[in-house]
Motif scaffolding. Structure first.
Motif, short mmCIF file in Angstrom:
data_model
loop_
_atom_site.label_atom_id
_atom_site.label_comp_id
_atom_site.label_asym_id
_atom_site.label_seq_id
_atom_site.Cartn_x
_atom_site.Cartn_y
_atom_site.Cartn_z
N GLY A 97 -0.75 -5.04 6.24
CA GLY A 97 -1.37 -4.23 5.20
C GLY A 97 -0.85 -2.82 5.10
O GLY A 97 -1.47 -1.97 4.45
N ARG A 98 0.28 -2.55 5.74
CA ARG A 98 0.94 -1.24 5.65
C ARG A 98 2.42 -1.45 5.52
O ARG A 98 2.97 -2.43 6.04
CB ARG A 98 0.67 -0.40 6.92
N ARG A 144 2.99 -7.74 4.77
CA ARG A 144 1.98 -8.57 4.12
C ARG A 144 0.83 -8.90 5.07
O ARG A 144 -0.33 -8.96 4.65
CB ARG A 144 2.61 -9.87 3.59
N LEU A 148 0.86 -1.18 0.00
CA LEU A 148 0.00 0.00 0.00
C LEU A 148 0.90 1.23 0.00
O LEU A 148 1.22 1.78 1.04
CB LEU A 148 -0.92 -0.01 1.24
#
Length: 292
Positions: free
Chosen positions: A64-65, A61, A30
């Protein structure tokens, strides 16, 4: 067997300051997300940058950041960055944690040899005639860091409990600014003794036995809560829950377990703050308080 010069290079590399590991990695999943800033004091790794990049990728992973590890050689530097909101979380010693636990939240505690505990080792050279702690009186001694439990607080508490003044007991003392450097200082005869983190000594013994073989454990402390991973004021409540879930589940993932093995750890666990009450009591007694 590696040479003394290669050992010095390895140990010096462990303590390099100001390492941010985002630069050489692939684009995060992201890219627009704010990176998670994760602070570390020196850890024992054969290939620090490669390992931390792999660990950052794994956390990224799951979380998510993007994740950026920030490393400093002195505990105080990491703590200051954490309390100033310039880091989100950090792996710190139990001693600074108990002094600041009203501003820090316990996220996870590593498990070493099955338990969330470690010790302080008093070490001397393997060929030294020193047989007990009091034989170090009038000698040269290495402290690890003034914010270290195993490398400063406990050994001072131990001497005080015997009626000795830790500021007068040794002929001279100095700070090495890292447990690996304390081991090296004793191994190479730069200090007659030192107090070091048992996890660091045991992990060095696995990866660099030629170094620890030059030292001998003179005395072991009682067990204390293992250095924890804590969140600072900058990390939101949802992110605190999320990163805790990621770390606690790491042992259940094959790649995560492999990374834990490289750290010489079993897993991360959920513990209560009273795991560190013994450290708080020692700090309070040395400061003249009740240790609460």
């Amino acid at each position: 067997m590696s040479s003394p010069s290669s050992r010095r290079a390895f140990l010096s590399g462990l303590l390099a300051t100001g390492v941010g590991l985002a630069g050489g990695r692939a684009e995060p999943v992201l890219a627009s997300s704010q990176p998670l800033q994760f602070g570390l004091t020196p850890v024992v790794l054969d290939d620090r940058i490669a390992f931390l990049e792999a660990w950052a990728d794994w956390i990224e992973r799951q979380f998510g950041r993007p994740v950026v590890f920030v490393q400093r050689s002195r505990y105080r530097e990491i703590l200051d960055l954490l309390l100033q909101g310039r880091l989100d979380l950090a792996w710190i010693c139990g001693y600074p944690y108990v002094r600041n636990r009203s501003r820090l939240e316990l996220i996870a505690v590593p498990r070493f040899r099955g338990r969330p505990l470690y010790q302080s080792y008093f070490i001397v050279r393997a060929d030294s005639q020193i047989q007990r702690l009091h034989d170090l009186e009038g000698r040269l001694f290495a402290w690890a860091d003034p914010d270290s439990n195993s490398g400063y607080l406990y050994p001072r508490f131990r001497l005080t409990g015997d009626g000795r003044d830790p500021d007068r007991f040794f002929r001279r003392t100095f700070f090495t600014w890292g447990h690996p450097r304390s081991v090296e200082a004793v191994a190479e005869g730069l200090a007659d003794g030192a107090a070091v983190d048992s996890y660091v000594w045991e992990t060095l013994a696995l990866g660099h036995p030629e170094l620890t073989a030059q030292t001998r454990v003179l005395e072991r402390s009682p067990e204390f809560g293992f250095p924890p991973i804590v969140a600072g004021p900058a990390l939101s409540e949802p992110d605190r829950h999320a990163i805790r879930r990621v770390l606690l589940s790491q042992v259940q993932d094959a790649a995560g377990r492999a990374l834990l093995n490289e750290l010489n750890l079993d897993s991360f666990g959920l513990e209560t703050t009273d795991l560190y009450d013994d450290i708080a009591r020692m700090a309070g007694r040395l400061a003249g308080g009740d240790g609460a």
